[in-house]
Write an enzyme that holds these catalytic residues in place. Sequence first.
Site, short mmCIF file in Angstrom:
data_model
loop_
_atom_site.label_atom_id
_atom_site.label_comp_id
_atom_site.label_asym_id
_atom_site.label_seq_id
_atom_site.Cartn_x
_atom_site.Cartn_y
_atom_site.Cartn_z
N SER A 1 0.78 -1.27 -0.04
CA SER A 1 0.06 0.06 -0.03
C SER A 1 0.82 1.36 -0.05
O SER A 1 2.12 1.22 0.41
CB SER A 1 -0.97 0.19 1.08
OG SER A 1 -1.54 1.18 1.44
N TYR B 1 -2.48 -0.69 10.20
CA TYR B 1 -2.53 -1.23 8.83
C TYR B 1 -1.34 -0.89 8.13
O TYR B 1 -0.78 -1.81 7.49
CB TYR B 1 -3.82 -0.42 8.13
CG TYR B 1 -4.03 -0.55 6.94
CD1 TYR B 1 -4.66 -1.85 6.25
CD2 TYR B 1 -3.47 0.26 5.87
CE1 TYR B 1 -4.67 -2.07 4.99
CE2 TYR B 1 -3.67 0.07 4.67
CZ TYR B 1 -4.25 -1.03 3.84
OH TYR B 1 -4.46 -1.24 2.62
#
Length: 291
Positions: A183, A196
């Site tokens: 990400s 995350y």
Amino acid sequence: MAKDKFEEIDEQVDPQEQSKQPGLEEQMDPEPIYDDKDYKGSGKLEGKVALITGGDSGIGRAVAVAYAKEGANVAIAYLNEDEDADQTIKAIEAYGAKGAKFATDVSDVENCNQLIVDVISEFGQLNILVNNAGKQFPQDDFLAISPDQLMETFSTNIFSMFYLTQAALPHLQKGDSIINTSSVTAYRGSPELIDYSSTKGAITSFTRSLSANIAEQGIRVNSVAPGPIWTPLIPATFGAEKVGEHGGDTPMERRGQPSELAPAYVYLASKDSTYVTGQAIHVNGGDYISS
């Protein structure tokens, strides 16, 4: 200047949200673009078998369809989104490929071991492992990140990659490929997604380290680092207002569509990338400029 199809669909997104992760693509309005009709396959993955976690929707569905276009048979793993998974299998089969779906929780090591057994039983081989499943739970207050949340995020996002890769590796051969979904948050951070983004940083290091560890086997390990992409995880994570603004602060001033990432996964799975391992491809609308 005329708008392209991606800009047009971005303008159609109204504020919306879902109550449960990882979210349902069938409830999104408009649905993401997962099959770019302008993308034509050319047999780059003919004779290959791919397993894609989180393959029922979003990025995973787009990759599954692109792989089918390129001639691969595709297994998808997902948590419990049966209708989304059925739609993905239909899309795979529409391009003449064989598809199979497996509902399982990849945060559990025994489930991961059984998943690989089931894929080998169904297809007889495995050549491409796409570790894509993920969850995220925003917390503005760092102190509000509970041990249970931390464990769930890490178990799904990074522990599953260890479990699945360990189970799959004995079945992979020279020329095969492992592709991990990282990400943009691994590179620029995220103040409300600390756990995350930490897992995504771990995925980046996992990719680099594993690639060196198994390079002599001829198995390549790479990652794709998406920016803001219109997937079920977005309305299942954020409030309606933030969903409506999603991606608007990128240099391209819009969110990306899953189909815009799929070619990167095709490249990393095919012979086009035979001299590429341990790398990350950034597909983020300019949200982060890699050094």
